[in-house]
Design an enzyme around this catalytic site. Structure first.
Site, PDB file in Angstrom:
ATOM      1  CB  CYS A  67     -82.595 -42.608  88.380  1.00 51.39           C
ATOM      2  SG  CYS A  67     -80.918 -42.790  87.098  1.00 51.39           S
ATOM      3  CD  GLU A 110     -82.062 -48.171  93.079  1.00 51.68           C
ATOM      4  OE1 GLU A 110     -82.191 -48.667  92.379  1.00 51.68           O
ATOM      5  OE2 GLU A 110     -81.322 -47.263  93.558  1.00 51.68           O
ATOM      6  CG  HIS A 165     -80.102 -46.684  90.083  1.00 52.69           C
ATOM      7  ND1 HIS A 165     -81.380 -46.757  90.038  1.00 52.69           N
ATOM      8  CD2 HIS A 165     -79.746 -46.548  88.189  1.00 52.69           C
ATOM      9  CE1 HIS A 165     -82.463 -46.738  88.770  1.00 52.69           C
ATOM     10  NE2 HIS A 165     -81.057 -46.045  87.856  1.00 52.69           N
ATOM     11  NE  ARG A 211     -81.281 -53.836  79.096  1.00 54.56           N
ATOM     12  CZ  ARG A 211     -81.762 -52.689  79.617  1.00 54.56           C
ATOM     13  NH1 ARG A 211     -82.795 -52.762  80.437  1.00 54.56           N
ATOM     14  NH2 ARG A 211     -81.186 -51.327  79.665  1.00 54.56           N
ATOM     15  CB  SER A 229     -77.467 -47.622  84.560  1.00 57.63           C
ATOM     16  OG  SER A 229     -77.596 -48.136  83.741  1.00 57.63           O
TER      17      SER A 229
END
Length: 306
Positions: free
Chosen positions: A142, A237, A235, A249, A192
């Site tokens: 990323c 992972e 991402h 969040r 993201s």
């Protein structure tokens, strides 16, 4: 994969509970083999979450791996306890004279800053330069991928009009390389981020090979120098609920955030998120460890870079 970690690393117990084979230091010392030495420069704020995610991702080959977690000396975050960092992390100064079979540079929540404005940019430049002679293969994730492409090839990151957030379908572009061996023609991966990298700039550089990309999310996977450098724009992972946590969040902070695409069944955040990328994520990390670390590294770790 028998991953060697410190006996009291909290992530170790999570792996044991998930039936992932994690080897403690005592058993590892009893085996007459050289484990692969992989350093993880963990730039994510919630370091313990990232430790667990990467341990899962690296747990699918029979090779023994000795992990060393690194953090920056020029910036110490406040989201991870100092006691955890003191006990389980080293800095570049501690390892700069050492050789590693592999290095992972994670993402970081600084993508909307210019690279030169990031507190630890000069330190990261040192590490990326060191990786060219002291590491067999470096995996950039990323923001770490954007930073690597900028430092090594002068390719800048570009702002997006809105956050790229969710699961996106990608297509394999180059099957000649074992990095994507075992991949289906198309696959989902999480993203993201607020920035991207120009496909045209990557394609124009003869040293870079685009391995997979998405019509909606752009370039996903890039390889350079025969696999000595690998860049992942998303991402892989991430676990099932990582995007869910990020979404809730941001909502709680009153930040503008859309529902992550292709993630919740019926786009309903009350439902359990769909896990659609784990098999390809595991395959990607396994291929990296096997073909670009294990198969490429010398038996004597001191000969790396020669």
């Amino acid at each position: 994969m028998p991953i060697k970690v410190q006996n009291d690393l909290p992530a170790r117990q999570i792996m044991i509970d998930e039936n992932v084979f994690v080897m403690d230091e005592n058993r590892a010392m009893a085996q007459d083999i050289r484990p692969l030495r992989i350093a993880v420069l963990n730039l994510m704020p919630l370091k313990e979450d990232t430790e667990v995610q990467l341990l899962r991702s690296l747990s699918n080959t029979p090779l023994q791996i000795d992990l060393t977690f690194l953090t920056t000396a020029t910036y110490v975050g406040t989201n991870t306890a100092k006691s955890h960092l003191d006990q389980f992390y080293l800095t570049f100064e501690d390892v700069k004279e050492q050789k590693f079979d592999g290095l992972i540079i994670t993402g970081a929540p600084v993508e909307q800053m210019e690279f030169e404005e990031v507190t630890y940019w000069e330190e990261l430049k040192q590490i990326m330069d060191w990786s060219k002679t002291n590491v067999t293969s470096t995996l950039h994730i990323c923001w770490g991928a954007q930073a690597g492409l900028y430092y090594h090839y002068g390719i800048p990151k570009l702002p997006l009009k809105e956050k790229l957030f969710g699961l996106f379908r990608h297509t394999v572009m180059n099957r000649r390389e074992p990095l994507v061996r075992g991949f289906d023609d198309s696959f989902f991966m999480p993203h993201s981020r607020h920035t991207t990298v120009s496909r045209e700039a990557i394609a124009a550089n003869p040293e870079l090979t685009i391995m997979a990309e998405s019509e909606e999310a752009g370039v996903f996977l890039v390889m350079a120098k025969g696999g000595r450098q690998i860049y992942i724009m998303g991402h892989p992972e991430y676990d099932r609920v990582t995007l869910d946590k990020e979404y809730k969040r941001d909502l709680s902070k009153g930040l503008p955030i859309a529902i992550p695409k292709n993630y919740y069944p019926n786009d309903d955040p009350a439902e359990t998120p769909s896990l659609l990328w784990r098999a390809h994520a595991n395959t990607l990390y396994t291929n990296w460890v096997n073909y670009y670390v294990y198969q490429a590294t010398p038996y004597d770790v001191n000969n790396i870079g020669q």
